[in-house]
Write a protein that holds these residues in place. Sequence first.
Motif: not given
Length: 480
Positions: A117-118, A421-425, A416-419, A127-128
């Motif tokens: 995350t993050g 979902v994490d805990g976002f809604n 640029i860096t938040q790619a 992941a890439y």
Amino acid sequence: MKKLQIISLCISLFALAACSKKSDSVVVSVPQIQIGKAISNSATLPAGNYKGTMLANQTYTVGGDITINAGDTLLIQKGVKINMAKGANFIVNGDLISLGTKDAPVTITDPRRTKTTGSSTVATDSAYVGGWGGIYCSNSANLVVLKWTHLDFGGAALKALPFPQATGLKAGSQYILYFENPNGLFIMEDSWMYGSPDDATRFYGGTYNIMRNTMEKCGSTGGDGFNAKGSSVGNMAYNLIIGGATNGTKSASDGTTAGECQFAMYNNTYVNDGFRNDGVYGARSGSVEIENNSRALVYNNLIVDCNFGVRIAGGPGGAKVYLADTLYNASSVIKKTAYGYNFFYGDNAAMTGQFVPTSVAQPVVTHPQATDIPNMAAFLGASYTFGFVYDGSSLVGKNNPMFVNYPLPAANNAWITQASVDGFNFHLQAGSPAVGKGTTTAFQPITAGIKIDPNFGSSGITGPGKDIGAYQLDGTGNQH
């Protein structure tokens, strides 16, 4: 008697689904089905030919390529987890059916990797870098259905072509989903893709219904999310695409003489897309790209902190001709490329200056639309010539879409860096300026050739929603 009761129940459920008159009805629950013999999970599955059923809630370990021969079917029941060896693929010459559910999704993954995350960068995030390979479907693959299915850490490079006459493949290709049968049907609904080194998908022909999916971290220093080429036709709707390297959704009539690529792209939410492309700035989009004589309907999309808005490519320009087909053709499924009712938000002037993309690298023919938010036709004025550079600095931070939980303006260049979902809604709050601003009448989704079936087709073609983006206040749309 018990067997007759079960058969009667199944018939009743199918009858109820068949009698529904709403084209956007979704089958909520269906009985589990099994095709052929059960596949045992008592030992690692070696490379070879497979058909039959992977049984519900079982974990399978795959040691090499799983091949489905022409005429055969591999069915994956709910809750199955498949741990793939490095570089292992599904080679589909027959049919592949993955029937996860909301409560028991299917997962295909590289077990050696863990989601993070993050902040995410190519240099630090696995992941890439492809782990297992992909699902490669030949021109004899008639049906692929992926429902409530996780595809995590795929995209290892192909060591050799998996079948002859592969239109868009070569040794070293790194896609997770590839489909090329012009007479085939591809369904992907309510599923997830996490991580890829290149295009997450490549489609070169067939009919598609791609709805309510979530894509995270797709593409390393390039690569699109849903990349449709050839004579592919269908829908891409209600998808959340966050942190993609370049385009979230794209159409291009490459690699075929069979007809134009044509897609309805609507009610998608694009967040932080287009910032890992190491090519020429402006030669690729950051949300929606229509190019190479393809046609599209692009409506009701929410585009937040993306490098570019809806890019209708002009031509000629650069090493390739990107000209999209903007002329009327009565014989086409989509008579003419059209777009509007799209919502844009940007946290710096570079992004807001590309809400209507400009010809910074190649010509574009995107016209400002009065139905967009902000009203770009009014902002640019009647004298504006498409493709010209303009100053969008006064639009920075305006029209916050009011996500339930995602901070805007974004701090520390998070676009640029938040790619992930994490805990976002990314649902909308009731007071969002995107609520009620979509169109439900300006266009209709593509329905021809899309079979409606709880197991062997689409669960339902959800029509355009009145709220802009993938999430509707009434609970329809993306279910993640």
